[in-house]
Design a protein around this motif. Structure first.
Motif, PDB file in Angstrom:
ATOM      1  N   ARG A  78       0.855  -1.187   0.000  1.00 56.16           N
ATOM      2  CA  ARG A  78       0.000   0.000   0.000  1.00 56.16           C
ATOM      3  C   ARG A  78       0.894   1.241   0.000  1.00 56.16           C
ATOM      4  NH1 ARG A  78      -5.319   0.774   1.395  1.00 56.16           N
ATOM      5  NH2 ARG A  78      -5.888   2.882   2.063  1.00 56.16           N
ATOM      6  N   PRO A  79       0.697   2.164  -0.953  1.00 56.69           N
ATOM      7  CA  PRO A  79       1.596   3.330  -1.030  1.00 56.69           C
ATOM      8  C   PRO A  79       1.477   4.220   0.205  1.00 56.69           C
ATOM      9  CG  PRO A  79      -0.283   3.604  -2.511  1.00 56.69           C
ATOM     10  CD  PRO A  79      -0.343   2.200  -2.013  1.00 56.69           C
ATOM     11  N   VAL A  80       2.619   4.695   0.672  1.00 56.09           N
ATOM     12  CA  VAL A  80       2.622   5.603   1.818  1.00 56.09           C
ATOM     13  C   VAL A  80       2.206   6.998   1.347  1.00 56.09           C
ATOM     14  CG1 VAL A  80       4.421   4.278   2.958  1.00 56.09           C
ATOM     15  CG2 VAL A  80       5.063   6.212   1.525  1.00 56.09           C
ATOM     16  N   THR A  81       1.760   7.797   2.274  1.00 50.96           N
ATOM     17  CA  THR A  81       1.285   9.143   1.929  1.00 50.96           C
ATOM     18  C   THR A  81       2.191  10.246   2.475  1.00 50.96           C
ATOM     19  OG1 THR A  81      -0.156   9.161   3.873  1.00 50.96           O
ATOM     20  CG2 THR A  81      -1.108   8.381   1.794  1.00 50.96           C
ATOM     21  N   ARG A  82       3.203   9.850   3.259  1.00 51.30           N
ATOM     22  CA  ARG A  82       4.125  10.848   3.799  1.00 51.30           C
ATOM     23  C   ARG A  82       5.542  10.288   3.812  1.00 51.30           C
ATOM     24  NH1 ARG A  82       2.130  15.414   5.802  1.00 51.30           N
ATOM     25  NH2 ARG A  82       4.198  15.906   6.632  1.00 51.30           N
ATOM     26  N   PHE A  83       6.519  11.194   3.612  1.00 50.68           N
ATOM     27  CA  PHE A  83       7.924  10.881   3.811  1.00 50.68           C
ATOM     28  C   PHE A  83       8.572  12.106   4.433  1.00 50.68           C
ATOM     29  CE2 PHE A  83      12.363  11.139   2.372  1.00 50.68           C
ATOM     30  CZ  PHE A  83      12.847   9.984   2.974  1.00 50.68           C
ATOM     31  N   ARG A  84       9.034  11.951   5.652  1.00 44.15           N
ATOM     32  CA  ARG A  84       9.592  13.073   6.414  1.00 44.15           C
ATOM     33  C   ARG A  84       8.583  14.236   6.412  1.00 44.15           C
ATOM     34  NH1 ARG A  84      12.110   9.262   7.603  1.00 44.15           N
ATOM     35  NH2 ARG A  84      14.370   8.968   7.507  1.00 44.15           N
ATOM     36  N   SER A  85       8.974  15.404   5.908  1.00 41.09           N
ATOM     37  CA  SER A  85       8.059  16.552   5.900  1.00 41.09           C
ATOM     38  C   SER A  85       7.223  16.649   4.625  1.00 41.09           C
ATOM     39  CB  SER A  85       8.864  17.851   6.079  1.00 41.09           C
ATOM     40  OG  SER A  85       9.555  17.852   7.311  1.00 41.09           O
ATOM     41  N   PHE A  86       7.380  15.690   3.726  1.00 36.67           N
ATOM     42  CA  PHE A  86       6.660  15.718   2.452  1.00 36.67           C
ATOM     43  C   PHE A  86       5.355  14.918   2.533  1.00 36.67           C
ATOM     44  CE2 PHE A  86      11.040  16.441   0.995  1.00 36.67           C
ATOM     45  CZ  PHE A  86      10.858  17.483   0.094  1.00 36.67           C
ATOM     46  N   THR A  87       4.317  15.445   1.904  1.00 35.15           N
ATOM     47  CA  THR A  87       3.128  14.642   1.618  1.00 35.15           C
ATOM     48  C   THR A  87       3.295  14.081   0.206  1.00 35.15           C
ATOM     49  OG1 THR A  87       1.924  16.574   0.757  1.00 35.15           O
ATOM     50  CG2 THR A  87       1.632  16.032   3.087  1.00 35.15           C
ATOM     51  N   VAL A  88       2.851  12.856   0.022  1.00 38.46           N
ATOM     52  CA  VAL A  88       3.066  12.152  -1.245  1.00 38.46           C
ATOM     53  C   VAL A  88       1.718  11.910  -1.924  1.00 38.46           C
ATOM     54  CG1 VAL A  88       4.074  10.129  -2.367  1.00 38.46           C
ATOM     55  CG2 VAL A  88       5.076  11.005  -0.233  1.00 38.46           C
TER      56      VAL A  88
END
Length: 244
Positions: A78-88
């Protein structure tokens, strides 16, 4: 199926025979029905439909097998929606993803990321190219970083994301207003002064555009590739299954 064909043929011949009897009172010019032509047309239509059904059935069988194989062998996460301070933003069905974040009080950062769009030979431990086994290849992703400060102009930085490193290729100031027909987009990044290059890498590093992001993106895009491949097969299967 052969019994059905013989039954339909027998029924058609009987109907034509009856019509011939009725038509005996008509002038010769009015007798437009023949026994041979309708039977020939029926056979051609029947065979054509059978071939079409067999062809479509074979496509569906292969697609179902491939989908099942992909899901059992290596199902996508399932694709993640956040990485560190970024929304994906995954953008399903497209060959791009987007990352967004705020930096400080004024900066809005948007990163447009392609799926894998190139490759290069990987360097071995001795600094030379790999042996060409198929595993000695590093995949390439293009990043377009847009940094704005609530004004019309946007700083646009094009980068390459290799499996574990970010490489700046070019940067320019892009205007949201009417741009010149052939704007000057600056020199190649590698032609800039070395100290200036280092400072620009630090500039991106502070905003989270770094080697750690490259590692994340390669994993994410690999997973997206699996998801999009299965989605594509499902779409083709649905089209073939659709009735007229």
């Amino acid at each position: 199926m052969a019994c059905l064909f013989r039954s339909l043929t027998k029924t058609l011949i009987q109907q034509l025979h009856n019509q011939q009897k009725i038509g005996t009172c008509l002038p010769l010019a009015g007798r437009k029905i023949s026994i041979a032509n309708p039977l020939s047309h029926f056979r051609r239509t029947y065979i054509s439909e059978m071939r079409k059904a067999a062809f479509e059935g074979n496509i569906l069988r292969l697609l179902r097998n491939e989908i099942q194989c992909e899901l059992e062998r290596s199902p996508p996460d399932r694709p993640v929606t956040r990485f560190r301070s970024f929304t994906v933003d995954d953008r399903p069905g497209e060959q791009w993803i987007s990352l967004k974040r705020k930096f400080g009080e004024r900066e809005d950062i948007k990163v447009e990321v392609t799926m894998f769009d190139g490759a290069a030979p990987a360097l071995n431990s001795g600094g030379g190219a790999g042996g060409g086994t198929g595993e000695d290849v590093q995949l390439h992703i293009t990043l377009i970083v847009n940094i704005s400060k609530g004004e019309d102009d946007v700083l646009e930085i094009t980068c390459s994301a290799w499996p574990d490193t970010i490489e700046i290729k070019r940067l320019l100031i892009r205007s949201n207003n009417k741009a010149p027909a052939q704007p000057y987009d600056g020199p190649e990044f590698k032609k800039l002064d070395d100290e200036l290059q280092d400072i620009l890498y630090e500039f991106l590093e502070a905003r989270g555009i770094n080697d750690e992001l490259a590692v994340f993106l390669h994993g994410y895009i690999k997973n997206k590739g699996k998801t999009e491949f299965i989605r594509w097969m499902e779409t083709v299967k649905s089209f073939v299954e659709k009735k007229k």
